[in-house]
Design a protein around this motif. Structure first.
Motif, PDB file in Angstrom:
ATOM      1  N   GLU A  27       2.180   6.458   3.886  1.00 18.69           N
ATOM      2  CA  GLU A  27       2.789   5.615   3.000  1.00 18.69           C
ATOM      3  C   GLU A  27       2.957   4.102   3.204  1.00 18.69           C
ATOM      4  OE1 GLU A  27       7.785   6.031   2.194  1.00 18.69           O
ATOM      5  OE2 GLU A  27       6.567   7.998   1.108  1.00 18.69           O
ATOM      6  N   ARG A 129      -5.809   3.688  -3.433  1.00 14.11           N
ATOM      7  CA  ARG A 129      -5.934   4.814  -3.175  1.00 14.11           C
ATOM      8  C   ARG A 129      -5.346   5.609  -2.698  1.00 14.11           C
ATOM      9  NH1 ARG A 129     -12.196   6.688  -4.180  1.00 14.11           N
ATOM     10  NH2 ARG A 129     -12.897   5.744  -6.627  1.00 14.11           N
ATOM     11  N   ARG A 132      -1.793   4.476  -2.794  1.00 14.27           N
ATOM     12  CA  ARG A 132      -0.913   4.836  -4.165  1.00 14.27           C
ATOM     13  C   ARG A 132      -0.600   3.583  -4.011  1.00 14.27           C
ATOM     14  NH1 ARG A 132      -0.121   8.989  -1.118  1.00 14.27           N
ATOM     15  NH2 ARG A 132       1.891   8.514  -1.114  1.00 14.27           N
ATOM     16  N   ASP A 134      -0.091   0.482  -6.985  1.00  9.38           N
ATOM     17  CA  ASP A 134      -1.110  -0.111  -8.301  1.00  9.38           C
ATOM     18  C   ASP A 134      -1.636  -1.351  -8.013  1.00  9.38           C
ATOM     19  OD1 ASP A 134       1.344   1.165  -8.960  1.00  9.38           O
ATOM     20  OD2 ASP A 134       3.053  -0.243  -9.180  1.00  9.38           O
TER      21      ASP A 134
END
Length: 188
Positions: A27, A129, A132, A134
Motif C-alpha cells: 500500500e 499498478r 494502485r 492514479d
C-alpha cells in the motif's frame, strides 16, 4: 511492515514509503524526490539528503530502510555521489536504530516486473499498478524509491529468515566442533 525506500543520488534522491499488507499486498503511503543543486558544495548537498532522511524517518516511522546498492557504472563521479548519498541515508537510519537493507537494481527490477533487465518505464508502470496509483510517480527516481520499498516488502522477510537460519547453522557448527575437540582431547 513499513518500508522507507531510497533511490540514492545527489542531484535527485527518490524517497518513498510503502506498507506491506501481508503476502504480496503493498500500500502506498508517500513519495517525494529530494533535490540538491549541482553547484552547491558537496557537504551541503549531503547534509540536505541526510536532513530529508531524518525528516522522513521521524514523520513515517518505518520499520526498515531499503536502499539501492551502488553498482559499478562507467561514470566514476556519478558512482561516488550515489555512494555518498547512500552512506548518509544508512547513517540516518542507524541513528534512528533502524535496520538497513541494500538491494541491487536487478533485484528490484526482477521483484517488481519479473525481469532483472526491465527499463525505467516498465518499473514505473508496475509500481503504478501494484500501488494502485492514479498517475505514475514522477520523476523516475520517485518510482524507483517505491520499487525499492516494494522489493523489500517481498524479499525482506525471506532474507531475514535465511540470515537467521545461517546464523543458527553457524552456531550449531561451532558447538559441534567444540564437542569434537573436547572428545578428541578426552581420548588422549
Amino acid at each position: 511492515m513499513r518500508v522507507l525506500g531510497v533511490d540514492p543520488g545527489l542531484t535527485r534522491c527518490g524517497i518513498g514509503v510503502v506498507d506491506s499488507t501481508g503476502g504480496r499486498g503493498v500500500e502506498f503511503v508517500a513519495v517525494d524526490v529530494v533535490r540538491t543543486p549541482a553547484h552547491a558544495p558537496l557537504p551541503a548537498r549531503l547534509l540536505a539528503v541526510a536532513d530529508a532522511a531524518d525528516r522522513w524517518i521521524a514523520a513515517f516511522s518505518p520499520d526498515v530502510v531499503a536502499v539501492e546498492r551502488v553498482f559499478s557504472q562507467h561514470n566514476v563521479r556519478s558512482v561516488m555521489g550515489t555512494a555518498q548519498a547512500s552512506g548518509v541515508i544508512a547513517l540516518a537510519a542507524a541513528r534512528a536504530g533502524l535496520p538497513v537493507a541494500f538491494h541491487t537494481p536487478s533485484e528490484v527490477k526482477a521483484s517488481v516486473t519479473g525481469a532483472g533487465r526491465a527499463d525505467k518505464a516498465q518499473v514505473t508502470t508496475m509500481v503504478t499498478r501494484l500501488l494502485r496509483l492514479d498517475a505514475p510517480p514522477r520523476p523516475a527516481d520517485a518510482a524507483d524509491a517505491l520499487a525499492l520499498a516494494i522489493c523489500h516488502c517481498w524479499r525482506g522477510p525471506m532474507q531475514d529468515r535465511m540470515a537467521q537460519a545461517q546464523a543458527r547453522a553457524a552456531e550449531l557448527a561451532r558447538h559441534h566442533k567444540a564437542r569434537l575437540a573436547a572428545a578428541a582431547k578426552g581420548a588422549r
